[in-house]
Structure formats: C-alpha cells, structure tokens
Design an enzyme around this catalytic site. Structure first.
Site, short mmCIF file in Angstrom:
data_model
loop_
_atom_site.label_atom_id
_atom_site.label_comp_id
_atom_site.label_asym_id
_atom_site.label_seq_id
_atom_site.Cartn_x
_atom_site.Cartn_y
_atom_site.Cartn_z
CE LYS A 1 -10.22 39.29 -0.25
NZ LYS A 1 -11.02 40.49 -0.10
CG ASP B 1 -13.07 42.49 5.10
OD1 ASP B 1 -11.90 42.12 4.95
OD2 ASP B 1 -13.85 42.73 4.16
CD GLN C 1 -12.80 42.46 -2.57
OE1 GLN C 1 -12.81 41.50 -1.81
NE2 GLN C 1 -11.74 43.22 -2.71
#
Ligand code: GUN
Length: 282
Positions: free
Chosen positions: A50, A117, A94
């Site tokens: 990422k 997200d 995460q």
C-alpha cells in the site's frame, strides 16, 4: 469457448497512471495513514505494498506501527487525533485486529469522510441505499474491471458466492445498484452449483480451492475469482476457481494472482483521492 483474460495487473497499472496525473493537478498531496497493529506477516506485506504504490502515485503515506499488546483505548485515541488532523485525508486500520480489540468500535471511530476502506456503518449505509460513498476497495476494483472490459451488467444474473462485510455484501450491493439481478450465496446455501450454473456473472469470494469447477459455470459466463489461497507445497497462490477447466467454458475470467488482487490497492489510492477532493470542496 476459451475465456478472455481479465488482466488486473495491467489494469491496476493503468489506473495508477491515471491517478498520478490527477494527483499532479491537486493543490496538495493527498495523505493516507495506515495503522498496523502487531506483526501478522500477511498484513505486513499488504501494508508495504500500500505504501509503495501510494508513493508511486504521489500520495503521501505514513504507517503507524503499534505493538500487539496495544490497548484499544490507545488505538481509539490515535484514530481521534488522525480524524482531527487536517493534513490526513485517509485513515486505514489494517485487519485483522487482535482479539482483545473490538474491530467494530475501531472501524467506526474513523471519520466516515476519511474511511478509505469504506468499512464504517456510515459508508456501508450510503452504499446500501445507492448514494455516493467511499466503497470497499475489492468490490470497487471488480466494478472497474467490468467498465474496462465493457461488460454490461444491466439485467444480467449475477451470483455472488460469499457474504463477508468486506467483499461479498458490498459486491452484491454494487451489482444491484448497477442494474444486475443479484443472488447472494454462502456457506449454508444448498445445491450451490444449481444456482451458480445459471449466472451470467459469477463472483466467488470464499477462500476454498477448487470450489468452482466447470459444473458450477454456465457456458460463456464471466467468472471473477476473489480468493487468494497460499499453496505452500507448490509455492503458489490459488483461487476458488479451477482456472484450467473453467477458462475453457467462460467468456471472461480473472487469474490468481494478477486478477482482483492488484485492483484492491489501486482502488484504495483512488478512494484516498476521492476523500481528499470531498474534504477540499469549496
Ligand atoms: N485485510 C485484508 N484486506 C483488507 C482490506 O481491504 N482493508 C483492511 N484495512 N484490512 C484488510
């Protein structure tokens, strides 16, 4: 029929090139902050990638690494600080988190405007009523594939196998919002192949190798494989779909690796830019 390959690696590169140009046109660099708790090896690789691609596109990216013993209270405090920080446009925690931390509370502590997200109940709610939202990256990447390969969804029968909050559910909603007729299957579905073999578009997000064999697939169907299963013995990544057999029957198919996977990160970068633009709207 021999299926045409949907090349996610190539498309992700193309998307990143496009995003690079968009970033250059912005007043400031968008900024993404990734929070990583503990030392899960897969998570470490995802976070590294990422960061790598954010940098490539010109997005500023910080990683906050926290010890696996970190208390939830401390994590929530960090998120609140990031919510207030005007320089930060996107926040991503995460997953998976360790069991002493409540994942729901942590995700929903992120400001919905910075929730790149798209996992918060606010963004999920917007998606479910068909309003603009920050949308989970994997299903968004699959929609981008349909666009690129000119796959029309209108009136098509789309079958989604899997009902996770990250992939299955948002995928079904996106398909529905784009005029497909949608059936959602899952681990308790009876006679799965009777249903999947009717699908014009079949999306499998289960994580069980060889689940989708040729008997599960209609002639000429479009088959999207979301799974990533590590075969340590052969040092290979596998999907849910038996690629060799199914690619002889489908019209389009995604490979594993190099299919859906690379699109997820590209869409995270796109969501970060979307968040930046919304936050800087006059
Ligand atoms: N872990 C596995 N996939 C994801 C994802 O898309 N987002 C986050 N935050 N964690 C993940």
């Amino acid at each position: 029929m021999t299926a045409k390959l949907i090349d996610g690696k190539k498309l992700a590169e193309k998307v990143r090139q496009r995003l690079k140009i968009v970033v250059k046109s912005l007043k400031k660099k968008p900024k993404l902050v990734v929070v990583l708790v503990g030392d899960n090896p897969a998570s470490q690789i995802y976070v590294k990638n990422k960061q790598k691609y954010a940098l490539e596109v010109g997005i500023e990216s910080d990683v906050i690494r926290l010890d696996k013993t970190v208390e939830e209270k401390k994590l929530l405090k960090i998120i609140k600080k990031l919510n207030k920080d005007k320089k930060v446009n996107g926040i991503l925690v995460q997953l998976p988190l360790l069991s002493h931390i409540n994942e729901f509370d942590v995700i929903n502590a992120i400001s919905p405007q910075k929730d790149v997200d798209g996992f918060s109940v606010y963004n999920k709610g917007l998606l479910s009523i068909g309003k603009d939202a920050l949308v989970p990256c994997t299903p968004l990447g699959i929609m981008e594939m349909f666009k690129e390969y000119k796959i029309n969804l209108k009136g098509k029968l789309a079958v989604v196998v899997g009902r996770s909050n990250i992939v299955g559910k948002p995928m079904a909603q996106l398909l529905l919002n784009n005029d497909a007729t949608v059936i959602q299957c899952h681990s308790k579905t009876k006679n799965l192949s009777d249903i999947t073999s009717k699908a014009d578009i079949l999306i499998s997000a289960v994580g069980k190798k060889n689940l989708i064999t040729e008997k599960y697939v209609k002639d000429g169907a479009i088959v999207i494989d979301v799974a990533m299963i590590r075969d340590e013995k052969n040092k290979k990544w596998l999907g849910d779909v038996n690629f060799e057999k199914v690619s002889k029957k489908a019209s389009f198919i995604t490979p594993v690796p190099g299919g859906v996977g690379p699109m997820t990160i590209a869409m995270l970068l796109q969501n970060t830019i979307t968040a930046y633009k919304e936050q800087n709207k006059k």
